[in-house]
Design a protein around this motif. Sequence first.
Motif, PDB file in Angstrom:
ATOM      1  N   PRO A  91      -0.196 -20.844  28.982  1.00 24.22           N
ATOM      2  CA  PRO A  91       0.550 -20.498  27.764  1.00 24.22           C
ATOM      3  C   PRO A  91      -0.347 -20.439  26.534  1.00 24.22           C
ATOM      4  O   PRO A  91       0.080 -20.790  25.425  1.00 24.22           O
ATOM      5  CB  PRO A  91       1.560 -21.637  27.663  1.00 24.22           C
ATOM      6  CG  PRO A  91       0.850 -22.814  28.240  1.00 24.22           C
ATOM      7  CD  PRO A  91      -0.034 -22.262  29.351  1.00 24.22           C
ATOM      8  N   SER A  92      -1.586 -19.986  26.679  1.00 28.57           N
ATOM      9  CA  SER A  92      -2.524 -19.980  25.553  1.00 28.57           C
ATOM     10  C   SER A  92      -2.036 -19.096  24.413  1.00 28.57           C
ATOM     11  O   SER A  92      -2.288 -19.396  23.238  1.00 28.57           O
ATOM     12  CB  SER A  92      -3.904 -19.514  26.025  1.00 28.57           C
ATOM     13  OG  SER A  92      -3.831 -18.251  26.670  1.00 28.57           O
ATOM     14  N   ALA A  93      -1.341 -18.005  24.720  1.00 23.88           N
ATOM     15  CA  ALA A  93      -0.836 -17.135  23.651  1.00 23.88           C
ATOM     16  C   ALA A  93       0.150 -17.874  22.759  1.00 23.88           C
ATOM     17  O   ALA A  93       0.134 -17.715  21.528  1.00 23.88           O
ATOM     18  CB  ALA A  93      -0.185 -15.891  24.256  1.00 23.88           C
ATOM     19  N   THR A  94       0.996 -18.700  23.362  1.00 21.01           N
ATOM     20  CA  THR A  94       1.953 -19.478  22.581  1.00 21.01           C
ATOM     21  C   THR A  94       1.232 -20.469  21.684  1.00 21.01           C
ATOM     22  O   THR A  94       1.580 -20.628  20.495  1.00 21.01           O
ATOM     23  CB  THR A  94       2.915 -20.220  23.526  1.00 21.01           C
ATOM     24  OG1 THR A  94       3.635 -19.258  24.316  1.00 21.01           O
ATOM     25  CG2 THR A  94       3.899 -21.071  22.741  1.00 21.01           C
TER      26      THR A  94
ATOM     27  N   LEU B 140       7.720 -16.296  23.474  1.00 18.92           N
ATOM     28  CA  LEU B 140       6.594 -15.371  23.565  1.00 18.92           C
ATOM     29  C   LEU B 140       6.061 -15.225  24.983  1.00 18.92           C
ATOM     30  O   LEU B 140       5.786 -14.110  25.448  1.00 18.92           O
ATOM     31  CB  LEU B 140       5.475 -15.838  22.635  1.00 18.92           C
ATOM     32  CG  LEU B 140       4.219 -14.960  22.596  1.00 18.92           C
ATOM     33  CD1 LEU B 140       4.564 -13.537  22.175  1.00 18.92           C
ATOM     34  CD2 LEU B 140       3.177 -15.558  21.655  1.00 18.92           C
ATOM     35  N   GLN B 141       5.916 -16.328  25.701  1.00 18.94           N
ATOM     36  CA  GLN B 141       5.364 -16.268  27.056  1.00 18.94           C
ATOM     37  C   GLN B 141       6.229 -15.397  27.959  1.00 18.94           C
ATOM     38  O   GLN B 141       5.716 -14.567  28.735  1.00 18.94           O
ATOM     39  CB  GLN B 141       5.231 -17.682  27.630  1.00 18.94           C
ATOM     40  CG  GLN B 141       4.514 -17.761  28.962  1.00 18.94           C
ATOM     41  CD  GLN B 141       3.003 -17.683  28.831  1.00 18.94           C
ATOM     42  OE1 GLN B 141       2.484 -17.341  27.772  1.00 18.94           O
ATOM     43  NE2 GLN B 141       2.295 -17.996  29.897  1.00 18.94           N
TER      44      GLN B 141
ATOM     45  N   GLY C 204      -8.013  -5.204  11.708  1.00 20.41           N
ATOM     46  CA  GLY C 204      -7.772  -5.602  10.327  1.00 20.41           C
ATOM     47  C   GLY C 204      -6.886  -6.814  10.174  1.00 20.41           C
ATOM     48  O   GLY C 204      -6.881  -7.470   9.131  1.00 20.41           O
ATOM     49  N   GLY C 205      -6.110  -7.141  11.203  1.00 21.34           N
ATOM     50  CA  GLY C 205      -5.280  -8.335  11.193  1.00 21.34           C
ATOM     51  C   GLY C 205      -5.489  -9.105  12.470  1.00 21.34           C
ATOM     52  O   GLY C 205      -6.106  -8.599  13.415  1.00 21.34           O
ATOM     53  N   PRO C 206      -4.997 -10.325  12.537  1.00 21.82           N
ATOM     54  CA  PRO C 206      -5.189 -11.117  13.765  1.00 21.82           C
ATOM     55  C   PRO C 206      -4.499 -10.466  14.963  1.00 21.82           C
ATOM     56  O   PRO C 206      -3.284 -10.257  14.948  1.00 21.82           O
ATOM     57  CB  PRO C 206      -4.557 -12.467  13.421  1.00 21.82           C
ATOM     58  CG  PRO C 206      -3.622 -12.186  12.294  1.00 21.82           C
ATOM     59  CD  PRO C 206      -4.218 -11.057  11.527  1.00 21.82           C
ATOM     60  N   LEU C 207      -5.295 -10.125  15.983  1.00 21.06           N
ATOM     61  CA  LEU C 207      -4.781  -9.428  17.165  1.00 21.06           C
ATOM     62  C   LEU C 207      -5.230 -10.165  18.415  1.00 21.06           C
ATOM     63  O   LEU C 207      -6.428 -10.393  18.609  1.00 21.06           O
ATOM     64  CB  LEU C 207      -5.292  -7.988  17.195  1.00 21.06           C
ATOM     65  CG  LEU C 207      -4.981  -7.165  18.454  1.00 21.06           C
ATOM     66  CD1 LEU C 207      -3.480  -6.997  18.652  1.00 21.06           C
ATOM     67  CD2 LEU C 207      -5.670  -5.801  18.390  1.00 21.06           C
ATOM     68  N   LEU C 208      -4.264 -10.507  19.258  1.00 20.29           N
ATOM     69  CA  LEU C 208      -4.538 -11.160  20.532  1.00 20.29           C
ATOM     70  C   LEU C 208      -4.213 -10.184  21.652  1.00 20.29           C
ATOM     71  O   LEU C 208      -3.065  -9.757  21.813  1.00 20.29           O
ATOM     72  CB  LEU C 208      -3.688 -12.422  20.680  1.00 20.29           C
ATOM     73  CG  LEU C 208      -3.830 -13.187  21.998  1.00 20.29           C
ATOM     74  CD1 LEU C 208      -5.236 -13.779  22.133  1.00 20.29           C
ATOM     75  CD2 LEU C 208      -2.778 -14.293  22.106  1.00 20.29           C
TER      76      LEU C 208
ATOM     77  N   ALA D 296       0.750 -14.926  11.520  1.00 26.57           N
ATOM     78  CA  ALA D 296       0.762 -13.463  11.382  1.00 26.57           C
ATOM     79  C   ALA D 296       0.237 -12.757  12.628  1.00 26.57           C
ATOM     80  O   ALA D 296      -0.028 -11.554  12.607  1.00 26.57           O
ATOM     81  CB  ALA D 296      -0.066 -13.051  10.173  1.00 26.57           C
ATOM     82  N   LEU D 297       0.115 -13.458  13.741  1.00 25.39           N
ATOM     83  CA  LEU D 297      -0.521 -12.924  14.935  1.00 25.39           C
ATOM     84  C   LEU D 297       0.275 -11.778  15.563  1.00 25.39           C
ATOM     85  O   LEU D 297       1.496 -11.855  15.699  1.00 25.39           O
ATOM     86  CB  LEU D 297      -0.689 -14.047  15.971  1.00 25.39           C
ATOM     87  CG  LEU D 297      -1.431 -13.693  17.260  1.00 25.39           C
ATOM     88  CD1 LEU D 297      -2.886 -13.351  16.970  1.00 25.39           C
ATOM     89  CD2 LEU D 297      -1.345 -14.853  18.254  1.00 25.39           C
TER      90      LEU D 297
END
Length: 255
Positions: free
Chosen positions: A160-163, A237-238, A58-62, A171-172
């Motif tokens: 570092p793609s998540a960053t 984050l990383q 329902g929301g942005p999820l990685l 909102a990730l």
Amino acid sequence: MPRRLLQRLVERRIAGFAGQLIEFDDRIARDGLASASAWGLTQWSGPVQQYGHPAPPGGPLLLVSNHPGLVDAITLLSTLADHDVRLLVAERPLFHALPALQAHLISVAPAGAGRAQALRAAVRHLRSGGTLVTYPAGHIEPDPAADPGGARAALARWSPSATYLARRVPALTVQPVAVSHVIAAHYRRHWLARQAIDPEDRDAIAAALQVLAARVHDNQPRLALGTPITGVATNALQSEIKQKMTALMHENLSQ
């Protein structure tokens, strides 16, 4: 090994695997990606031991996962029945022969404009409230069950793609995922796998032998989903992801 002998050894298995892939793709079109992945586990692996659960859709999820073998993807995908899933993956010609699977992929070219285009597509999917699965290593890594130290060391080389994505999707939610026991011990000891000097090459050969084999497998993949990460500064984050991955591997996967 002479080419003709090698061809005789693998051509029948490759034909069988091709048939399984066609069935897998047909099942995606008919029943959805999660259901098809659950079926794939019955063909190429054993039953899954799961620790934790995916964050709700329902929301942005990685989902950020390690990549110890070819069945780790379906191990995770089998748990995402209610999610609008895309996978960020390296470009492979095989994917174009599997249209139902291709619809769930965002393929990343080795370099150039295609790479930036893929990342923009990933951002759009997340902003629409979708779930994105990524493999920051970009290649097969050591299995935490077989090589805990190597699996932890591999985290240092993650992209570092998540960053990058977190900076563009404020909102990730990021959830680390660790998978192990995906390659049956029989294939790690196979004489073809033992020919490889590089451990990563050995694991890649063992993973390929497993999916090509027409036999019941003695492995039981373990899937550990960590606590979702929210509200962490992008520049931290990383490091947070790597710390949580290390803990997941130690607590759930390396026994």
